[in-house]
Design a protein around this motif. Structure first.
Motif, mmCIF file in Angstrom:
data_model
loop_
_atom_site.group_PDB
_atom_site.id
_atom_site.type_symbol
_atom_site.label_atom_id
_atom_site.label_comp_id
_atom_site.label_asym_id
_atom_site.label_seq_id
_atom_site.Cartn_x
_atom_site.Cartn_y
_atom_site.Cartn_z
ATOM 1 N N HIS A 1 25.073 26.102 18.147
ATOM 2 C CA HIS A 1 23.806 26.352 17.386
ATOM 3 C C HIS A 1 23.685 27.340 16.636
ATOM 4 O O HIS A 1 23.290 27.563 15.361
ATOM 5 N N ASP B 1 23.934 28.056 12.726
ATOM 6 C CA ASP B 1 22.752 28.868 11.706
ATOM 7 C C ASP B 1 23.092 30.044 11.047
ATOM 8 O O ASP B 1 22.745 30.251 10.042
ATOM 9 N N LYS C 1 25.065 28.860 7.946
ATOM 10 C CA LYS C 1 24.531 28.616 7.095
ATOM 11 C C LYS C 1 23.558 29.713 6.313
ATOM 12 O O LYS C 1 23.449 29.710 5.134
ATOM 13 N N GLU D 1 23.931 21.011 4.412
ATOM 14 C CA GLU D 1 23.160 21.102 5.864
ATOM 15 C C GLU D 1 22.197 21.908 6.011
ATOM 16 O O GLU D 1 20.831 21.770 6.309
ATOM 17 N N TRP D 2 22.016 23.150 5.279
ATOM 18 C CA TRP D 2 21.321 24.206 4.932
ATOM 19 C C TRP D 2 19.915 23.713 4.443
ATOM 20 O O TRP D 2 19.075 23.790 4.760
ATOM 21 N N ASP E 1 18.198 21.052 6.631
ATOM 22 C CA ASP E 1 17.239 21.912 7.742
ATOM 23 C C ASP E 1 15.860 22.274 6.657
ATOM 24 O O ASP E 1 14.838 22.277 7.623
ATOM 25 N N LYS E 2 16.035 22.961 5.604
ATOM 26 C CA LYS E 2 15.002 23.353 4.810
ATOM 27 C C LYS E 2 14.144 22.207 4.522
ATOM 28 O O LYS E 2 12.771 22.622 4.759
ATOM 29 N N HIS F 1 13.752 19.656 6.200
ATOM 30 C CA HIS F 1 12.773 19.268 7.513
ATOM 31 C C HIS F 1 11.584 20.280 7.708
ATOM 32 O O HIS F 1 10.737 19.994 8.171
ATOM 33 N N SER F 2 12.261 21.579 7.575
ATOM 34 C CA SER F 2 11.072 22.738 7.765
ATOM 35 C C SER F 2 9.947 22.338 6.685
ATOM 36 O O SER F 2 8.764 22.505 7.089
ATOM 37 N N HIS G 1 19.362 12.680 3.012
ATOM 38 C CA HIS G 1 18.569 13.594 3.434
ATOM 39 C C HIS G 1 17.521 13.933 2.526
ATOM 40 O O HIS G 1 16.304 14.000 2.823
#
Length: 186
Positions: free
Chosen positions: A14, A18, A21, A65-66, A69-70, A72-73, A121
């Motif tokens: 993980h 990270d 990314k 994918e980055w 994640d952003k 989702h944040s 996404h």
């Protein structure tokens, strides 16, 4: 394999994902989207290209994918903006202000924005934001604070697109939020 060993391997993987990314995003800011290569990313993260390819097949997949994640944040930030606020209008105002701030920092045009603003996404995240806005608007409408002649789901789309339309990230968003709120009044 012991459980703790398995957890440490998963934690390591993980962390590497990270790092990849974050390094990629940093390189995009330094060299532009077309100036980033898998070799540059591997060098920045200090891993071999073979290791990098075990995690991602290409630069685009890293950026997508980055971005996921952003997003989702950002959805988490929006939900937190509403936490602990009892008054429905204040809660709505806090979330709309938070969204306007987030939307002002997103890439607008060009190749990078085209790549990032597509796919499942993004549609899923947009629906989560619309659901949150709809819930807040329904609550505010029940309190008589926003119009009830238009369904909350339609008002949610109005809010989403009106706040995302501002194109100057340097300008404060408070005025735009006030205009959107004025359009919601009964």
């Amino acid at each position: 394999m012991s459980k703790s060993w398995g957890e440490s391997v998963a934690t390591h993987r993980h962390a590497v994902r990270d790092a990849i990314k974050n390094a990629t995003w940093s390189l995009v800011h330094e060299h532009g989207a077309t100036g980033v290569s898998m070799s540059r990313i591997a060098d920045r993260v200090e891993i071999s290209r073979a290791t990098l390819y075990r995690y991602f097949s290409d630069v685009d997949s890293i950026l997508v994918e980055w971005h996921a994640d952003k997003i989702h944040s950002h959805v988490t930030q929006l939900r937190q903006a509403a936490d602990g606020i009892g008054d429905p209008v204040e809660r709505l105002t806090a979330v709309l202000t938070c969204y306007a701030t987030i939307a002002g920092g997103e890439p607008r045009g060009g190749e990078l924005a085209t790549l990032l603003h597509q796919g499942a996404h993004l549609a899923q995240a947009e629906q989560q934001v619309l659901d949150l806005f709809t819930e807040l608007l329904a609550s505010a409408a029940q309190a008589g604070a926003v119009r009830s002649d238009v369904p909350p789901a339609e008002l949610a789309r109005y809010c989403l697109y009106a706040l995302a339309a501002a194109d100057d990230p340097a300008r404060p968003r408070s005025g735009l939020v006030r205009v959107v709120l004025a359009g919601l009044r009964p």
